[in-house]
Design a protein around this motif. Structure first.
Motif, PDB file in Angstrom:
ATOM      1  N   ALA A   1      -2.890   1.735   7.747  1.00 50.17           N
ATOM      2  CA  ALA A   1      -2.751   0.242   7.350  1.00 50.17           C
ATOM      3  C   ALA A   1      -4.041  -0.370   8.230  1.00 50.17           C
ATOM      4  CB  ALA A   1      -1.517  -0.430   7.434  1.00 50.17           C
ATOM      5  N   ARG A   2      -3.882  -0.045   9.694  1.00 46.72           N
ATOM      6  CA  ARG A   2      -4.712  -0.891  10.678  1.00 46.72           C
ATOM      7  C   ARG A   2      -6.167  -0.375  10.427  1.00 46.72           C
ATOM      8  NH1 ARG A   2      -6.192  -0.179  16.870  1.00 46.72           N
ATOM      9  NH2 ARG A   2      -7.451  -1.925  16.990  1.00 46.72           N
TER      10      ARG A   2
ATOM     11  N   ARG B   1       5.484  -5.858  12.637  1.00 47.34           N
ATOM     12  CA  ARG B   1       6.350  -6.605  11.735  1.00 47.34           C
ATOM     13  C   ARG B   1       5.937  -7.229  10.527  1.00 47.34           C
ATOM     14  NH1 ARG B   1       7.340  -8.432  17.066  1.00 47.34           N
ATOM     15  NH2 ARG B   1       5.986 -10.213  16.882  1.00 47.34           N
ATOM     16  N   ALA B   2       4.539  -7.200  10.380  1.00 46.09           N
ATOM     17  CA  ALA B   2       3.978  -7.555   8.951  1.00 46.09           C
ATOM     18  C   ALA B   2       3.901  -6.692   8.202  1.00 46.09           C
ATOM     19  CB  ALA B   2       2.445  -8.227   9.595  1.00 46.09           C
ATOM     20  N   LEU B   3       3.796  -5.403   8.536  1.00 49.71           N
ATOM     21  CA  LEU B   3       3.959  -4.182   7.674  1.00 49.71           C
ATOM     22  C   LEU B   3       5.051  -4.372   7.124  1.00 49.71           C
ATOM     23  CD1 LEU B   3       1.736  -1.580   9.631  1.00 49.71           C
ATOM     24  CD2 LEU B   3       1.147  -3.195   7.838  1.00 49.71           C
TER      25      LEU B   3
ATOM     26  N   ARG C   1       6.850  -4.638   3.203  1.00 44.85           N
ATOM     27  CA  ARG C   1       7.852  -3.660   2.944  1.00 44.85           C
ATOM     28  C   ARG C   1       7.123  -2.253   2.872  1.00 44.85           C
ATOM     29  NH1 ARG C   1      12.532  -5.305   2.729  1.00 44.85           N
ATOM     30  NH2 ARG C   1      13.212  -7.266   1.685  1.00 44.85           N
ATOM     31  N   LEU C   2       5.954  -2.207   3.727  1.00 44.04           N
ATOM     32  CA  LEU C   2       5.278  -1.030   3.797  1.00 44.04           C
ATOM     33  C   LEU C   2       6.085   0.116   4.536  1.00 44.04           C
ATOM     34  CD1 LEU C   2       2.696   0.802   2.774  1.00 44.04           C
ATOM     35  CD2 LEU C   2       1.758  -0.014   5.242  1.00 44.04           C
ATOM     36  N   ILE C   3       6.495  -0.494   5.610  1.00 43.68           N
ATOM     37  CA  ILE C   3       7.284   0.401   6.344  1.00 43.68           C
ATOM     38  C   ILE C   3       8.390  -0.423   6.786  1.00 43.68           C
ATOM     39  CG2 ILE C   3       5.609   2.086   7.559  1.00 43.68           C
ATOM     40  CD1 ILE C   3       5.539   0.235   9.819  1.00 43.68           C
ATOM     41  N   GLU C   4       9.739   0.245   6.926  1.00 43.85           N
ATOM     42  CA  GLU C   4      11.072  -0.279   7.429  1.00 43.85           C
ATOM     43  C   GLU C   4      11.380   0.387   8.485  1.00 43.85           C
ATOM     44  OE1 GLU C   4      15.234  -1.778   5.346  1.00 43.85           O
ATOM     45  OE2 GLU C   4      13.360  -1.418   4.139  1.00 43.85           O
ATOM     46  N   PRO C   5      11.541  -0.224   9.594  1.00 43.52           N
ATOM     47  CA  PRO C   5      11.903   0.667  10.655  1.00 43.52           C
ATOM     48  C   PRO C   5      13.299   0.672  10.891  1.00 43.52           C
ATOM     49  CG  PRO C   5      11.250  -1.737  11.471  1.00 43.52           C
ATOM     50  CD  PRO C   5      10.737  -1.539  10.059  1.00 43.52           C
ATOM     51  N   LEU C   6      13.959   1.655  11.374  1.00 42.92           N
ATOM     52  CA  LEU C   6      15.475   1.717  11.708  1.00 42.92           C
ATOM     53  C   LEU C   6      15.668   0.845  12.866  1.00 42.92           C
ATOM     54  CD1 LEU C   6      15.774   5.351  11.093  1.00 42.92           C
ATOM     55  CD2 LEU C   6      16.396   3.511   9.448  1.00 42.92           C
ATOM     56  N   ARG C   7      16.988   0.680  12.971  1.00 47.80           N
ATOM     57  CA  ARG C   7      17.135  -0.332  14.211  1.00 47.80           C
ATOM     58  C   ARG C   7      18.243   0.567  15.162  1.00 47.80           C
ATOM     59  NH1 ARG C   7      15.235  -5.642  14.318  1.00 47.80           N
ATOM     60  NH2 ARG C   7      14.449  -6.040  12.302  1.00 47.80           N
TER      61      ARG C   7
ATOM     62  N   ALA D   1      -3.078  -6.126   0.867  1.00 48.84           N
ATOM     63  CA  ALA D   1      -3.982  -5.433  -0.123  1.00 48.84           C
ATOM     64  C   ALA D   1      -3.874  -3.943   0.432  1.00 48.84           C
ATOM     65  CB  ALA D   1      -5.172  -6.022  -0.427  1.00 48.84           C
ATOM     66  N   ALA D   2      -3.935  -3.846   1.814  1.00 49.59           N
ATOM     67  CA  ALA D   2      -3.961  -2.594   2.593  1.00 49.59           C
ATOM     68  C   ALA D   2      -2.584  -1.813   2.321  1.00 49.59           C
ATOM     69  CB  ALA D   2      -4.102  -2.795   4.012  1.00 49.59           C
ATOM     70  N   CYS D   3      -1.628  -2.652   2.275  1.00 51.75           N
ATOM     71  CA  CYS D   3      -0.357  -2.130   1.837  1.00 51.75           C
ATOM     72  C   CYS D   3      -0.148  -1.462   0.864  1.00 51.75           C
ATOM     73  CB  CYS D   3       0.808  -3.083   1.985  1.00 51.75           C
ATOM     74  SG  CYS D   3       1.145  -3.551   3.909  1.00 51.75           S
ATOM     75  N   ARG D   4      -0.734  -2.405  -0.497  1.00 49.35           N
ATOM     76  CA  ARG D   4      -0.805  -1.938  -1.778  1.00 49.35           C
ATOM     77  C   ARG D   4      -1.758  -0.462  -2.100  1.00 49.35           C
ATOM     78  NH1 ARG D   4       2.015  -0.710  -6.110  1.00 49.35           N
ATOM     79  NH2 ARG D   4       1.052  -0.960  -7.840  1.00 49.35           N
ATOM     80  N   ILE D   5      -2.863  -0.417  -1.236  1.00 51.45           N
ATOM     81  CA  ILE D   5      -3.766   0.451  -1.226  1.00 51.45           C
ATOM     82  C   ILE D   5      -2.761   1.916  -0.822  1.00 51.45           C
ATOM     83  CG2 ILE D   5      -5.714   1.680  -0.415  1.00 51.45           C
ATOM     84  CD1 ILE D   5      -7.059  -1.225  -0.385  1.00 51.45           C
ATOM     85  N   ILE D   6      -2.285   1.673   0.114  1.00 51.99           N
ATOM     86  CA  ILE D   6      -1.482   2.941   0.876  1.00 51.99           C
ATOM     87  C   ILE D   6      -0.245   3.244  -0.103  1.00 51.99           C
ATOM     88  CG2 ILE D   6       0.018   3.454   2.746  1.00 51.99           C
ATOM     89  CD1 ILE D   6      -1.620   1.482   4.381  1.00 51.99           C
ATOM     90  N   ILE D   7       0.341   2.299  -0.880  1.00 54.00           N
ATOM     91  CA  ILE D   7       1.262   2.811  -1.676  1.00 54.00           C
ATOM     92  C   ILE D   7       0.878   3.450  -2.814  1.00 54.00           C
ATOM     93  CG2 ILE D   7       3.005   1.788  -3.306  1.00 54.00           C
ATOM     94  CD1 ILE D   7       3.562  -0.596  -1.226  1.00 54.00           C
ATOM     95  N   LEU D   8      -0.311   2.958  -3.472  1.00 54.05           N
ATOM     96  CA  LEU D   8      -0.973   3.844  -4.344  1.00 54.05           C
ATOM     97  C   LEU D   8      -1.502   5.302  -3.930  1.00 54.05           C
ATOM     98  CD1 LEU D   8      -2.866   0.651  -6.090  1.00 54.05           C
ATOM     99  CD2 LEU D   8      -0.934   1.941  -6.729  1.00 54.05           C
ATOM    100  N   GLU D   9      -1.885   5.281  -2.827  1.00 49.97           N
ATOM    101  CA  GLU D   9      -2.411   6.410  -2.295  1.00 49.97           C
ATOM    102  C   GLU D   9      -1.236   7.345  -2.417  1.00 49.97           C
ATOM    103  OE1 GLU D   9      -6.321   5.363   0.546  1.00 49.97           O
ATOM    104  OE2 GLU D   9      -4.360   5.568   1.591  1.00 49.97           O
ATOM    105  N   ASP D  10      -0.052   6.934  -1.623  1.00 48.72           N
ATOM    106  CA  ASP D  10       0.974   7.853  -1.623  1.00 48.72           C
ATOM    107  C   ASP D  10       1.539   8.162  -2.994  1.00 48.72           C
ATOM    108  OD1 ASP D  10       3.092   9.085   0.144  1.00 48.72           O
ATOM    109  OD2 ASP D  10       4.385   7.563  -1.230  1.00 48.72           O
ATOM    110  N   GLN D  11       1.601   7.497  -3.873  1.00 51.18           N
ATOM    111  CA  GLN D  11       1.865   7.742  -5.391  1.00 51.18           C
ATOM    112  C   GLN D  11       0.835   8.678  -5.926  1.00 51.18           C
ATOM    113  OE1 GLN D  11       2.064   4.021  -7.060  1.00 51.18           O
ATOM    114  NE2 GLN D  11       4.159   3.463  -6.474  1.00 51.18           N
ATOM    115  N   LEU D  12      -0.263   8.592  -5.624  1.00 53.61           N
ATOM    116  CA  LEU D  12      -1.326   9.607  -6.205  1.00 53.61           C
ATOM    117  C   LEU D  12      -1.218  10.993  -5.600  1.00 53.61           C
ATOM    118  CD1 LEU D  12      -3.981  10.166  -7.945  1.00 53.61           C
ATOM    119  CD2 LEU D  12      -5.472   9.414  -5.784  1.00 53.61           C
ATOM    120  N   GLU D  13      -0.689  10.876  -4.180  1.00 55.27           N
ATOM    121  CA  GLU D  13      -0.618  12.255  -3.699  1.00 55.27           C
ATOM    122  C   GLU D  13       0.676  13.045  -4.456  1.00 55.27           C
ATOM    123  OE1 GLU D  13      -2.542  14.209  -1.778  1.00 55.27           O
ATOM    124  OE2 GLU D  13      -3.962  12.587  -2.217  1.00 55.27           O
TER     125      GLU D  13
END
Length: 106
Positions: free
Chosen positions: A66-67, A35-37, A41-47, A78-90
């Protein structure tokens, strides 16, 4: 009423196949972490039709990353931001490679 799964859905990385409980168990974490993720706004689960969170394999890979970062002592935001930046770099690397290997204009 939910639809029966098709063979295509089993191969679809984006198909929301996992409940929050399943996802948390697979990741060795808690539903609160997932839920924290979502709140970050790192992941948005469907319902589901009943309003329950459902996660895809792709989202579980992101949550696992993230874990990993949080377990190393990184704050969740910060973990969420790192992952977003990693994804943008890829993505930038992929686009760069496509442009480098494209046929030159005549």
């Amino acid at each position: 009423m939910s639809r029966p799964a098709t063979g295509d859905q089993f191969d679809d990385d984006d198909y929301p196949a996992y409940t929050v409980g399943n996802a948390a168990e697979m990741l060795g974490t808690t539903p609160a972490f997932l839920r924290a993720l979502g709140e970050a706004r790192l992941i948005e689960p469907l319902r589901s039709e009943g309003g329950h969170r459902r996660y895809s394999r792709y989202q579980l890979r992101i949550a696992a990353r993230a874990r990993e970062l949080v377990d190393e002592g990184t704050q969740i935001e910060a973990a969420c931001r790192i992952i977003i930046l990693e994804d943008q770099l890829e993505e930038a690397k992929r686009i760069n490679e496509e442009l480098r290997t494209a046929d030159p204009p005549d």
